[in-house]
Scaffold this motif. Structure first.
Motif, short mmCIF file in Angstrom:
data_model
loop_
_atom_site.label_atom_id
_atom_site.label_comp_id
_atom_site.label_asym_id
_atom_site.label_seq_id
_atom_site.Cartn_x
_atom_site.Cartn_y
_atom_site.Cartn_z
N GLY A 396 91.33 1.71 41.78
CA GLY A 396 91.49 0.51 40.94
C GLY A 396 91.83 -0.75 41.70
O GLY A 396 92.03 -1.80 41.08
N PHE A 397 91.88 -0.68 43.03
CA PHE A 397 92.16 -1.87 43.81
C PHE A 397 90.87 -2.62 44.09
O PHE A 397 89.79 -2.02 44.20
CB PHE A 397 92.84 -1.51 45.14
CG PHE A 397 94.16 -0.79 44.97
CD1 PHE A 397 95.18 -1.36 44.24
CD2 PHE A 397 94.37 0.46 45.55
CE1 PHE A 397 96.40 -0.70 44.07
CE2 PHE A 397 95.57 1.12 45.40
CZ PHE A 397 96.60 0.53 44.65
N SER A 398 90.98 -3.95 44.23
CA SER A 398 89.78 -4.74 44.52
C SER A 398 89.38 -4.56 45.98
O SER A 398 90.16 -4.07 46.81
CB SER A 398 90.06 -6.23 44.25
OG SER A 398 90.97 -6.73 45.22
N GLU A 399 88.15 -4.95 46.28
CA GLU A 399 87.67 -4.85 47.67
C GLU A 399 88.56 -5.68 48.59
O GLU A 399 88.89 -5.25 49.71
CB GLU A 399 86.23 -5.34 47.75
CG GLU A 399 85.64 -5.27 49.16
CD GLU A 399 84.21 -5.79 49.23
OE1 GLU A 399 83.72 -5.99 50.35
OE2 GLU A 399 83.60 -6.00 48.15
N GLN A 400 88.96 -6.87 48.13
CA GLN A 400 89.83 -7.73 48.94
C GLN A 400 91.18 -7.08 49.19
O GLN A 400 91.68 -7.06 50.32
CB GLN A 400 90.01 -9.08 48.25
CG GLN A 400 90.82 -10.09 49.05
CD GLN A 400 90.95 -11.42 48.34
OE1 GLN A 400 91.56 -11.53 47.28
NE2 GLN A 400 90.34 -12.46 48.91
N GLU A 401 91.77 -6.52 48.13
CA GLU A 401 93.06 -5.85 48.27
C GLU A 401 92.96 -4.67 49.24
O GLU A 401 93.85 -4.46 50.09
CB GLU A 401 93.56 -5.35 46.91
CG GLU A 401 94.05 -6.44 45.99
CD GLU A 401 94.46 -5.89 44.63
OE1 GLU A 401 95.51 -6.32 44.10
OE2 GLU A 401 93.74 -5.02 44.10
N ALA A 402 91.89 -3.90 49.12
CA ALA A 402 91.70 -2.73 49.99
C ALA A 402 91.58 -3.15 51.45
O ALA A 402 92.21 -2.55 52.33
CB ALA A 402 90.46 -1.96 49.56
N ARG A 403 90.81 -4.20 51.70
CA ARG A 403 90.58 -4.63 53.08
C ARG A 403 91.88 -5.18 53.70
O ARG A 403 92.26 -4.81 54.81
CB ARG A 403 89.49 -5.71 53.11
CG ARG A 403 89.06 -6.09 54.50
CD ARG A 403 87.68 -6.71 54.54
NE ARG A 403 87.40 -7.56 53.42
CZ ARG A 403 86.38 -7.36 52.56
NH1 ARG A 403 85.58 -6.33 52.71
NH2 ARG A 403 86.17 -8.19 51.56
N LEU A 404 92.56 -6.04 52.96
CA LEU A 404 93.81 -6.62 53.47
C LEU A 404 94.88 -5.55 53.62
O LEU A 404 95.66 -5.56 54.59
CB LEU A 404 94.29 -7.73 52.54
CG LEU A 404 93.44 -9.00 52.51
CD1 LEU A 404 93.91 -9.94 51.39
CD2 LEU A 404 93.48 -9.73 53.84
N GLY A 405 94.94 -4.63 52.66
CA GLY A 405 95.95 -3.57 52.71
C GLY A 405 95.75 -2.64 53.89
O GLY A 405 96.71 -2.28 54.59
N LEU A 406 94.52 -2.20 54.14
CA LEU A 406 94.25 -1.30 55.26
C LEU A 406 94.54 -1.97 56.60
O LEU A 406 95.08 -1.34 57.52
CB LEU A 406 92.79 -0.84 55.21
CG LEU A 406 92.47 0.26 54.18
CD1 LEU A 406 90.97 0.47 54.08
CD2 LEU A 406 93.17 1.57 54.56
N ARG A 407 94.20 -3.27 56.71
CA ARG A 407 94.48 -3.96 57.97
C ARG A 407 95.98 -4.15 58.18
O ARG A 407 96.48 -4.04 59.30
CB ARG A 407 93.76 -5.30 58.00
CG ARG A 407 92.26 -5.14 58.25
CD ARG A 407 91.53 -6.46 58.26
NE ARG A 407 90.09 -6.24 58.46
CZ ARG A 407 89.15 -7.09 58.11
NH1 ARG A 407 89.48 -8.23 57.53
NH2 ARG A 407 87.87 -6.82 58.33
N ALA A 408 96.70 -4.42 57.09
CA ALA A 408 98.15 -4.59 57.20
C ALA A 408 98.81 -3.30 57.64
O ALA A 408 99.83 -3.31 58.34
CB ALA A 408 98.72 -5.06 55.87
N CYS A 409 98.24 -2.17 57.22
CA CYS A 409 98.83 -0.85 57.52
C CYS A 409 98.07 -0.10 58.59
O CYS A 409 98.18 1.12 58.72
CB CYS A 409 98.89 -0.02 56.23
SG CYS A 409 99.87 -0.81 54.93
N HIS A 410 97.22 -0.83 59.35
CA HIS A 410 96.50 -0.26 60.49
C HIS A 410 95.68 0.97 60.12
O HIS A 410 95.64 1.97 60.85
CB HIS A 410 97.47 0.07 61.62
CG HIS A 410 98.32 -1.10 62.03
ND1 HIS A 410 97.81 -2.19 62.70
CD2 HIS A 410 99.64 -1.36 61.83
CE1 HIS A 410 98.78 -3.07 62.91
NE2 HIS A 410 99.88 -2.59 62.40
N GLY A 411 95.06 0.92 58.93
CA GLY A 411 94.14 1.97 58.52
C GLY A 411 94.75 3.15 57.81
O GLY A 411 94.03 4.06 57.40
#
Length: 619
Positions: A396-411
């Motif tokens: 349910g997360f947006s593409e933007q949220e997913a991309r920013l979240g993964l980069r913030a948490c190093h994958g």
């Protein structure tokens, strides 16, 4: 990072990247060996090429620069002819004051992409004169001229705009009526480049005047906030300039997303001008200005404006210096504010990539290679697993949220889920706080207006009191007493010390303004100086003829109130302008960090192909 809670133009560099690279390397070698190609034996007395000496030089240099003899010979001749042309131009300028300008024409405005185009002119003429000449000579009817990233003003003289002999002038096409028949119905409705910039400026000017005295549901207004969404206290004049700068920047970024780099560049350069009016201390504490410099140079790259090399290097240096001040040497300040640095790494990837590109164009292969190594390391960390992206979006997360979240948490997917959820909660809390803050503000305004104060004065008092109604009331009472005293003093005509007037005259102020300022400040020279500076040396009528205390005055008509909601009689055109510019303000405060890296990967591949070229020149 501060956040907010057309017909196409073309231009193209004369030289390909490889041409610029080989010429830069050869120029360095020529300087090392103290060879002057414009002198014999390389140039004859009739300014023709000395074929045999040039050919021998090409044979000597080919193995050093790793290009074929024919390529080196062609590059040497290009350098020689440019030097001869420049020398002749310098001589003409010394004797006749007629300058030679190099024109960087649009791609479709040149007959020969290899040939450089020049224009001779005196520098005491207005820019419009040479715009007319260029239009007639090259068949370019609607154009803009750009010098070092700044648009030349048609009505101003060239020498007043820092145009010098041998200056490089970019020629941008801004409108082509003959193409209108080929445009779609939607494209026909789009305004010209100038109109777009003007509409953006007008829309954000309206927003910058609004102070929140009207219902935000019907009359949107902008506040400048920090990374946590907390409103910042900024002087009104500086805040207006900052809103305009950020507004132009956001409009430019929106156009960049649509790959309209030509239109984007015009807006970004306007943003750069507006940021220039803001205090340097303010700009050094946030990364907005650094990101703008990156965006401008990225547009140069996308438009293949490789001749903007010097301006690009200066902008990238400013960006790097600003990042260093904002984030700290080891990004420790960024870690304190946000808790991680993963998302901001995309900015450094783009910075190093552009630095690598410019180093290559400057003939510095070693630096270009070193920077590209940093880029590839960052790219490896920031390039995300499509499966992880799909998994997060499935939750349910947006593409933007997913991309920013993964980069913030190093994958790390689990950590990214927690991070995104936490950020959503933070944003919701900020929205609730903002709604509560505005509710209290509206209630305070209503109460103070019931007590007889004007909307403008009540709003300013609440702003100073951070929304505390009791403190705002106290401020208004003090202001009323001060205004009454000022009226009394004004009527008493206290003598002014002439020596104090002379101090202000020495600073460049007019006598009448100096005397009036001293009267208003009770003879305080420092206070009078600041008052004059705040009003650009001209005191407004309301200060020269004080009105009665605000509790007794009628409701004033201010620009912020005239830019209210449509229901209160606002010009429908203003409503449209505001809605138009608001569309380009992203809803996510980290939108500027949401890069897919698709374009970056293409430039990385391009740089690798140039740097990995086999050093096997043929004779």
């Amino acid at each position: 990072m501060f956040t907010f809670t057309f017909p196409t133009i073309f231009f193209f560099t004369v030289l390909r990247m490889a041409d610029m690279h080989i010429q830069a390397k050869l120029v360095n070698l020529l300087k090392q060996d103290k060879i002057q190609l414009w002198n014999p034996p390389y140039t004859t007395e009739y300014n023709q090429a000395g074929q045999q000496p040039l050919q021998q030089l090409a044979v000597n240099y080919a193995p050093i620069v790793c290009f074929s003899v024919s390529e080196v010979a062609s590059a040497l001749e290009s350098i020689r002819s440019q030097a001869v042309k420049r020398g002749m131009g310098n001589k003409t300028y010394r004797e006749t004051f007629v300058a030679t300008l190099e024109l960087l024409l649009p791609k479709d405005g040149k007959k020969d992409v290899k040939k450089k185009n020049y224009l001779e002119t005196k520098l005491d003429v207005i820019a419009q004169d040479i715009m007319t000449r260029i239009a007639e000579q090259y068949g370019l009817k609607y154009i803009k001229l750009i010098l070092n990233g700044k648009t030349l003003t048609p009505e101003k003289r060239l020498d007043e705009q820092d145009v010098k002999n041998n200056s490089k002038i970019m020629v941008l096409r801004v409108s082509e009526p003959e193409r209108k028949k080929q445009m779609t119905e939607e494209e026909e409705k789009k305004k010209t480049q100038d109109q777009s910039v003007q509409r953006t400026q007008k829309g954000f000017q309206i927003l910058s005047e609004r102070d929140g005295t009207d219902d935000p549901a019907t009359t949107p207004f902008l506040e400048i906030a920090d990374q946590k969404g907390n409103p910042l206290k900024i002087p009104h004049r500086e805040k207006k300039a900052l809103i305009l700068a950020m507004g132009f920047h956001e409009k430019g970024r929106a156009l960049m997303k649509r790959k309209q780099y030509d239109a984007a560049l015009c807006h970004l350069l306007q943003a750069d001008d507006q940021f220039g009016t803001c205090g340097s201390v303010l700009l050094s504490t946030v990364d907005n200005y650094a990101v703008l410099q990156l965006d401008i140079v990225w547009c140069y790259r996308a438009l293949e404006a490789l001749s903007c090399l010097d301006d690009g290097k200066q902008r990238l240096q400013r960006a790097e210096d600003c990042f260093l001040k904002c984030y700290g040497e080891q990004q420790q300040r960024l870690m304190q504010i946000k808790g991680n640095t993963g998302r901001e790494e995309v900015l450094f990837l783009r910075l190093y990539l552009l630095q690598s590109l410019l180093a290559y164009l400057d003939g510095n292969e070693h630096q270009a290679t070193q920077k590209l190594m940093l880029v590839e390391d960052l790219y490896g960390r920031l390039c995300l697993d499509p499966g992880k992206m799909t998994g997060l979006m499935g939750l349910g997360f947006s593409e933007q949220e997913a991309r920013l979240g993964l980069r913030a948490c190093h994958g790390n997917v689990d950590e990214a889920v927690l991070h995104i959820t936490h950020r959503r909660q933070e944003r919701e809390e900020m929205k609730q706080q903002e709604r509560e803050r505005r509710r209290r503000r509206m209630e305070g305004l209503a109460t103070l207006r019931e007590l007889g104060y004007s909307k403008r004065d009540a709003a300013r008092a609440l702003q100073q009191a951070d929304g505390d109604m009791d403190r705002a009331y106290g401020i208004l009472l003090e202001s009323t007493q001060a205004e009454s005293a000022a009226v009394t003093n004004h009527n008493t005509e206290v003598p002014i010390d002439q020596s104090k007037v002379e101090q202000l005259l020495y600073l460049g102020f007019e006598p009448e303004a100096a005397e009036a300022a001293l009267k208003l400040t009770g003879g305080d020279v420092q206070g009078a100086t600041q008052l004059l500076l705040d009003n650009q040396g001209v005191l407004p009528p309301e200060l020269l003829s004080p009105s009665p205390p605000s509790s007794l005055s009628e409701e004033p008509s201010t620009s912020s109130e005239s830019a209210g909601s449509g229901s209160q009689g606002e010009d429908p055109m203003d409503v449209d302008l505001v809605n138009e510019v608001l569309e380009d303000i992203p809803r996510h405060e980290e939108d500027y960090l949401d890069l897919t890296l698709e374009e970056e990967s293409e430039v990385i591949a391009q740089m690798k192909s140039y740097l990995h070229r086999n050093c096997t020149p043929s004779s």
